[in-house]
Design a protein around this motif. Structure first.
Motif, short mmCIF file in Angstrom:
data_model
loop_
_atom_site.label_atom_id
_atom_site.label_comp_id
_atom_site.label_asym_id
_atom_site.label_seq_id
_atom_site.Cartn_x
_atom_site.Cartn_y
_atom_site.Cartn_z
N GLU A 44 0.80 -1.22 0.00
CA GLU A 44 0.00 0.00 0.00
C GLU A 44 0.84 1.28 0.00
OE1 GLU A 44 -2.56 -0.44 3.37
OE2 GLU A 44 -3.85 -1.89 2.36
N THR A 45 2.09 1.22 0.47
CA THR A 45 2.91 2.43 0.56
C THR A 45 4.30 2.22 -0.04
OG1 THR A 45 3.63 1.78 2.78
CG2 THR A 45 1.74 3.28 2.63
N PRO A 46 4.39 2.06 -1.35
CA PRO A 46 5.70 1.81 -1.97
C PRO A 46 6.67 2.98 -1.82
CG PRO A 46 4.04 2.19 -3.66
CD PRO A 46 3.33 2.10 -2.35
N LEU A 47 6.16 4.21 -1.71
CA LEU A 47 7.05 5.36 -1.61
C LEU A 47 7.84 5.37 -0.30
CD1 LEU A 47 4.78 8.15 -3.11
CD2 LEU A 47 6.36 6.61 -4.27
N ASN A 48 7.34 4.67 0.72
CA ASN A 48 8.06 4.58 1.98
C ASN A 48 9.23 3.60 1.92
OD1 ASN A 48 6.22 6.34 3.07
ND2 ASN A 48 5.03 4.78 4.10
N PHE A 49 9.27 2.75 0.91
CA PHE A 49 10.29 1.71 0.84
C PHE A 49 11.24 1.87 -0.33
CE2 PHE A 49 6.67 0.00 3.15
CZ PHE A 49 7.30 -0.45 4.30
N LEU A 50 10.96 2.77 -1.24
CA LEU A 50 11.83 2.99 -2.40
C LEU A 50 12.61 4.29 -2.22
CD1 LEU A 50 9.41 2.00 -5.29
CD2 LEU A 50 11.41 0.73 -4.51
N VAL A 51 13.91 4.23 -2.53
CA VAL A 51 14.79 5.38 -2.42
C VAL A 51 15.56 5.52 -3.72
CG1 VAL A 51 16.72 6.38 -1.14
CG2 VAL A 51 15.05 4.97 0.05
N VAL A 52 15.75 6.76 -4.18
CA VAL A 52 16.53 6.99 -5.40
C VAL A 52 17.66 7.97 -5.09
CG1 VAL A 52 14.99 8.81 -6.24
CG2 VAL A 52 16.42 7.57 -7.85
N ASN A 53 18.85 7.66 -5.58
CA ASN A 53 20.03 8.52 -5.44
C ASN A 53 20.72 8.59 -6.79
OD1 ASN A 53 19.85 8.95 -2.61
ND2 ASN A 53 20.72 6.92 -2.27
N GLY A 54 21.32 9.73 -7.07
CA GLY A 54 22.02 9.84 -8.34
C GLY A 54 22.65 11.19 -8.55
N GLY A 55 23.09 11.41 -9.77
CA GLY A 55 23.73 12.66 -10.14
C GLY A 55 23.72 12.83 -11.65
N TYR A 56 24.44 13.86 -12.12
CA TYR A 56 24.47 14.08 -13.56
C TYR A 56 25.80 14.71 -13.95
CZ TYR A 56 24.22 19.13 -14.15
OH TYR A 56 24.53 20.46 -14.19
N ASN A 73 13.93 -0.97 -0.08
CA ASN A 73 14.17 -1.33 1.31
C ASN A 73 13.08 -2.23 1.89
OD1 ASN A 73 16.56 0.19 1.55
ND2 ASN A 73 15.36 2.05 1.77
N ALA A 74 12.13 -2.65 1.08
CA ALA A 74 11.06 -3.53 1.55
C ALA A 74 11.63 -4.92 1.85
CB ALA A 74 9.96 -3.64 0.51
N LYS A 75 10.95 -5.65 2.71
CA LYS A 75 11.39 -6.99 3.09
C LYS A 75 10.71 -8.10 2.29
CE LYS A 75 13.96 -5.50 6.43
NZ LYS A 75 15.35 -5.29 6.13
N TYR A 104 11.13 0.59 -16.27
CA TYR A 104 10.32 -0.62 -16.48
C TYR A 104 11.12 -1.87 -16.14
CZ TYR A 104 7.18 2.55 -18.90
OH TYR A 104 6.34 3.57 -19.21
N GLU A 105 11.47 -1.98 -14.87
CA GLU A 105 12.19 -3.15 -14.37
C GLU A 105 11.63 -3.51 -13.00
OE1 GLU A 105 16.45 -3.33 -14.55
OE2 GLU A 105 16.51 -1.73 -16.04
N ASN A 106 11.86 -4.76 -12.59
CA ASN A 106 11.45 -5.20 -11.26
C ASN A 106 12.57 -4.88 -10.28
OD1 ASN A 106 9.08 -6.22 -12.27
ND2 ASN A 106 9.79 -8.32 -12.36
N VAL A 107 12.19 -4.37 -9.12
CA VAL A 107 13.14 -4.09 -8.04
C VAL A 107 12.72 -4.95 -6.86
CG1 VAL A 107 14.23 -2.32 -6.65
CG2 VAL A 107 13.26 -1.71 -8.86
N GLY A 110 15.34 -5.65 -1.06
CA GLY A 110 16.77 -5.51 -0.78
C GLY A 110 17.64 -5.32 -2.00
N GLU A 111 17.05 -5.17 -3.16
CA GLU A 111 17.81 -5.03 -4.41
C GLU A 111 17.83 -3.58 -4.87
OE1 GLU A 111 16.10 -7.62 -7.31
OE2 GLU A 111 16.77 -9.43 -6.29
N SER A 112 18.65 -3.33 -5.88
CA SER A 112 18.70 -2.00 -6.48
C SER A 112 18.77 -2.13 -8.00
CB SER A 112 19.92 -1.22 -5.97
OG SER A 112 21.10 -1.88 -6.35
N VAL A 113 18.33 -1.08 -8.69
CA VAL A 113 18.34 -1.03 -10.15
C VAL A 113 18.97 0.30 -10.56
CG1 VAL A 113 16.89 -0.87 -12.21
CG2 VAL A 113 16.32 -2.49 -10.40
#
Length: 139
Positions: A44-56, A73-75, A104-107, A110-113
């Motif tokens: 119900e709350t995917p935004l609480n478990f997904l984190v994005v970091n990056g740069g350009y 970060n979901a279990k 359009y990938e599965n995360v 505990g994984e990252s894309v």
């Protein structure tokens, strides 16, 4: 007297073994319920478990090459079709432009894309901000 004493000991052992089995069964039921509750919250709350970091950085053609990583970060829940909002800012922090990128990938848990995109950003772009807008869970 021996029979009474033996009967009492037998009864105590029987009750002790039976209560241990009940405790283990109750613990297993409680674990399964907690697991189901956790999965429901993660769905119900995917935004609480997904984190994005990056740069350009700028390439030779003066395009902004954006590289980022999405962490889950979901279990228990796997997410897909993650929508990331990219915000391009000037040196003074003024928002110059916004864009969306859908991954359009599965995360999995505990994984990252990683992803990379190229944009012609406005003149004066100094930094990029990332925000996950939405994601769906894999059924």
């Amino acid at each position: 007297m021996k029979y009474i004493f033996s009967a009492i000991i037998f009864t105590i052992i029987f009750i002790a073994c039976n209560s241990t089995e009940k405790q283990e069964a109750n613990a297993q039921k409680k674990y399964e319920k907690t697991k189901a509750d956790l999965a429901t919250v993660e769905k119900e709350t995917p935004l609480n478990f997904l984190v994005v970091n990056g740069g350009y950085k700028k390439n030779i053609l003066r395009q902004s090459v954006v590289r980022a990583t999405i962490f889950n970060n979901a279990k228990m829940v796997t997410y897909k079709d993650v929508d990331v909002k990219l915000s391009f800012y000037s040196k003074t922090g003024v928002l110059l432009e916004e864009d969306h990128e859908t991954i359009y990938e599965n995360v999995g848990p505990g994984e990252s894309v990683k992803f990379k995109s190229k944009y012609f950003t406005p003149k004066g772009t100094d930094s990029v901000g990332f925000k996950i807008v939405k994601a769906t869970f894999v059924k």
